[in-house]
Scaffold this motif. Structure first.
Motif, PDB file in Angstrom:
ATOM      1  N   HIS A 222      41.231  44.832  44.467  1.00 43.86           N
ATOM      2  CA  HIS A 222      42.183  44.661  43.352  1.00 43.86           C
ATOM      3  C   HIS A 222      42.315  43.173  43.061  1.00 43.86           C
ATOM      4  CE1 HIS A 222      45.055  43.453  46.504  1.00 43.86           C
ATOM      5  NE2 HIS A 222      44.528  44.448  47.193  1.00 43.86           N
ATOM      6  N   GLN A 223      43.010  42.844  41.995  1.00 42.01           N
ATOM      7  CA  GLN A 223      43.248  41.439  41.659  1.00 42.01           C
ATOM      8  C   GLN A 223      44.003  40.782  42.811  1.00 42.01           C
ATOM      9  OE1 GLN A 223      45.452  41.246  38.003  1.00 42.01           O
ATOM     10  NE2 GLN A 223      43.594  41.163  36.760  1.00 42.01           N
TER      11      GLN A 223
ATOM     12  N   ALA B 283      34.742  48.486  45.097  1.00 43.34           N
ATOM     13  CA  ALA B 283      34.729  47.191  44.408  1.00 43.34           C
ATOM     14  C   ALA B 283      35.111  47.344  42.941  1.00 43.34           C
ATOM     15  CB  ALA B 283      33.339  46.566  44.541  1.00 43.34           C
ATOM     16  N   LEU B 284      35.247  46.218  42.279  1.00 50.92           N
ATOM     17  CA  LEU B 284      35.626  46.223  40.866  1.00 50.92           C
ATOM     18  C   LEU B 284      34.390  46.495  40.009  1.00 50.92           C
ATOM     19  CD1 LEU B 284      37.643  42.885  41.141  1.00 50.92           C
ATOM     20  CD2 LEU B 284      38.511  45.202  41.496  1.00 50.92           C
TER      21      LEU B 284
ATOM     22  N   PRO C  45      35.995  39.087  44.280  1.00 53.66           N
ATOM     23  CA  PRO C  45      36.189  37.629  44.255  1.00 53.66           C
ATOM     24  C   PRO C  45      35.245  36.958  45.258  1.00 53.66           C
ATOM     25  CG  PRO C  45      38.286  38.782  44.431  1.00 53.66           C
ATOM     26  CD  PRO C  45      37.226  39.814  44.573  1.00 53.66           C
ATOM     27  N   GLU C  46      34.810  35.748  44.931  1.00 51.38           N
ATOM     28  CA  GLU C  46      33.848  35.023  45.757  1.00 51.38           C
ATOM     29  C   GLU C  46      34.266  34.970  47.235  1.00 51.38           C
ATOM     30  OE1 GLU C  46      31.080  34.331  44.101  1.00 51.38           O
ATOM     31  OE2 GLU C  46      30.369  33.941  46.147  1.00 51.38           O
ATOM     32  N   ILE C  47      35.546  34.699  47.459  1.00 48.79           N
ATOM     33  CA  ILE C  47      36.035  34.560  48.830  1.00 48.79           C
ATOM     34  C   ILE C  47      35.942  35.889  49.606  1.00 48.79           C
ATOM     35  CG2 ILE C  47      38.467  34.870  48.121  1.00 48.79           C
ATOM     36  CD1 ILE C  47      39.167  32.870  50.377  1.00 48.79           C
ATOM     37  N   VAL C  48      36.101  37.005  48.890  1.00 48.83           N
ATOM     38  CA  VAL C  48      35.974  38.320  49.548  1.00 48.83           C
ATOM     39  C   VAL C  48      34.495  38.592  49.850  1.00 48.83           C
ATOM     40  CG1 VAL C  48      36.488  40.789  49.401  1.00 48.83           C
ATOM     41  CG2 VAL C  48      38.051  39.137  48.337  1.00 48.83           C
ATOM     42  N   ASN C  49      33.621  38.243  48.882  1.00 47.46           N
ATOM     43  CA  ASN C  49      32.180  38.387  49.128  1.00 47.46           C
ATOM     44  C   ASN C  49      31.759  37.611  50.376  1.00 47.46           C
ATOM     45  OD1 ASN C  49      31.348  40.074  47.091  1.00 47.46           O
ATOM     46  ND2 ASN C  49      30.975  38.431  45.624  1.00 47.46           N
ATOM     47  N   THR C  50      32.272  36.402  50.507  1.00 51.47           N
ATOM     48  CA  THR C  50      31.905  35.557  51.651  1.00 51.47           C
ATOM     49  C   THR C  50      32.327  36.241  52.954  1.00 51.47           C
ATOM     50  OG1 THR C  50      32.257  33.653  50.248  1.00 51.47           O
ATOM     51  CG2 THR C  50      32.131  33.217  52.602  1.00 51.47           C
ATOM     52  N   ARG C  51      33.530  36.828  52.974  1.00 46.00           N
ATOM     53  CA  ARG C  51      34.008  37.520  54.183  1.00 46.00           C
ATOM     54  C   ARG C  51      33.124  38.742  54.479  1.00 46.00           C
ATOM     55  NH1 ARG C  51      34.936  34.215  56.747  1.00 46.00           N
ATOM     56  NH2 ARG C  51      35.094  35.804  58.355  1.00 46.00           N
ATOM     57  N   CYS C  52      32.717  39.429  53.418  1.00 42.04           N
ATOM     58  CA  CYS C  52      31.882  40.628  53.608  1.00 42.04           C
ATOM     59  C   CYS C  52      30.526  40.243  54.202  1.00 42.04           C
ATOM     60  CB  CYS C  52      31.672  41.359  52.272  1.00 42.04           C
ATOM     61  SG  CYS C  52      33.159  42.159  51.665  1.00 42.04           S
TER      62      CYS C  52
END
Ligand code: ASP
Length: 378
Positions: free
Chosen positions: A270-271, A292-293, A299-306
């Motif tokens: 979510h946002q 995912a959306l 968001p980039e930061i979530v992608n990085t964590r994934c």
């Protein structure tokens, strides 16, 4: 001079259905007599044998009044349910079994494997199988059964209802009647797991519940196969199984407890999403699915964590329809080590089951990716 016989041939590749013949009334009369004789002979043929497995759901529920359509309880056995449908003695012979009687929110792995076993055990002695099931998680059980049992040509039909048995215009009896007719119909053979609700026949592999209340509940574009109307089963296409469906052969011991599938959690994006959530959830599971959306963005930061996790992560979608392609996945520096897989057309809950099965089979990342490639993800 009347043209007695006019043949129109279409370019349809289905030879049997591609020839249309318009005949004179005399020939029609002869044909009608022949059809009547054939149907009299048909009376003596053995009827298909259908196994009915009851698991509960709204179809097996009762409310306190005929206007109550929420807050009701599962309270009807499969035998009582069968007593409410029109006479099917001319359609098939039935045998029924109550596997459980629960709301489908309570279908856990133990019940899932019970259904799996009951379907497997019925394959040899029946011509079709009908499973009554709550609609909330019906699509998940249907997907699991399609992915784990090789039932050849045999029709396996899931059915439920959106209104309890006590309500005005309850849809359960008609839905169940239709499901039994569909399972008995030879046209249903070779089509994989079917879902029958609200006159519609759908592919259990793809269909999903899209409306929480309406009778017109099951949807998604790639799901519809046919229709049931006035005792007729209508398919739009010749028999075919879902393309890309990977079959997993399970080896189950007879003894209980039921085997435990690897834990796969679903995280809903979510946002302003908290990226730490990814780390917290990853600690609890062997694989993760992210709803995912859009077509797979985060968001980039979530992608990085994934990308930093050492478990497989499947990117699915919040949207009910459409798909997540591999092209939308975040890129990792080391391509060969990327742990993110696109779900293709599978929604988060179906992706979860597919990832559980891949993990149970100890597939490598590349093998798992290959499995998801079948549904246009990977
Ligand atoms: N809550 C019910 C169930 O899934 C809903 C239904 O069957 O329609 O068991």
């Amino acid at each position: 001079m009347v043209n007695n016989r006019l043949e129109i041939t279409t370019i349809c590749p289905d030879a049997e259905n591609s020839l249309f013949t318009i005949e004179s009334s005399e020939i029609e009369a002869q044909r009608a007599a022949a059809v009547a004789a054939a149907s009299a002979a048909d009376q003596h043929r053995t009827l298909p044998r259908i196994k009915i497995l009851g698991t509960g759901g709204t179809i097996a529920s009762k409310g306190a009044s005929s206007s109550q359509t929420a807050g009701y309880h599962v309270d009807l056995t499969i035998q009582e349910l069968l007593e409410s449908i029109p006479d099917i003695s001319a359609v098939c012979e039935i045998e029924y079994e109550q596997l459980c009687n629960v709301d489908s929110k309570d279908i856990n792995e133990e019940i899932l494997f019970k259904i799996y076993r009951a379907v497997s055990d019925s394959l040899q002695s029946f011509d079709g199988i009908v499973i009554t099931h709550g609609t909330d998680t019906m699509a998940e059980t249907a997907f699991f059964i399609e992915s784990t049992i090789d039932f050849g040509e045999l029709p396996v039909v899931f059915v439920g209802s959106m209104r309890p048995s006590t309500s005005v215009s309850a849809d359960g009896p008609m839905n169940l009647y239709q499901a039994i007719c569909i399972a008995s119909d030879s046209k249903s053979r070779g089509r994989g797991v079917l879902v029958s609700l609200n006159d519609q026949i759908s592919s259990g592999y793809y269909i999903t519940k899209t409306n929480a209340n309406s009778l017109e509940s099951f949807n998604v574009r790639q799901g519809y196969l046919g229709n049931f109307f006035n005792n007729e089963v209508h398919y739009y296409y010749p028999p075919s199984k879902p393309l890309g469906c990977h079959k997993f052969k399970l080896r189950l011991e007879d003894s209980s407890p039921a085997p435990k599938l690897p834990t796969v959690c679903i995280v809903y994006a979510h946002q302003a999403m908290d990226s730490e959530l990814i780390d917290i959830v990853a600690e609890r599971c062997e694989g993760m699915v992210v709803a995912a959306l859009g077509a797979g963005t985060l968001p980039e930061i979530v992608n990085t964590r994934c990308l930093a996790q050492d478990i497989p992560m499947v990117f699915s979608k919040r949207a009910m329809d459409g798909m997540v392609p591999n092209a939308n996945l975040p890129k990792s520096a080391d391509k060969s080590k990327c742990n993110i897989i696109a779900s293709g057309y599978l929604n988060p809950e179906k992706s979860r089951i597919l990832l559980q099965l891949c993990l149970a089979k100890k597939y490598t990342m590349e093998e798992t990716r290959h499995v998801f490639c079948g549904v246009y993800g990977g």
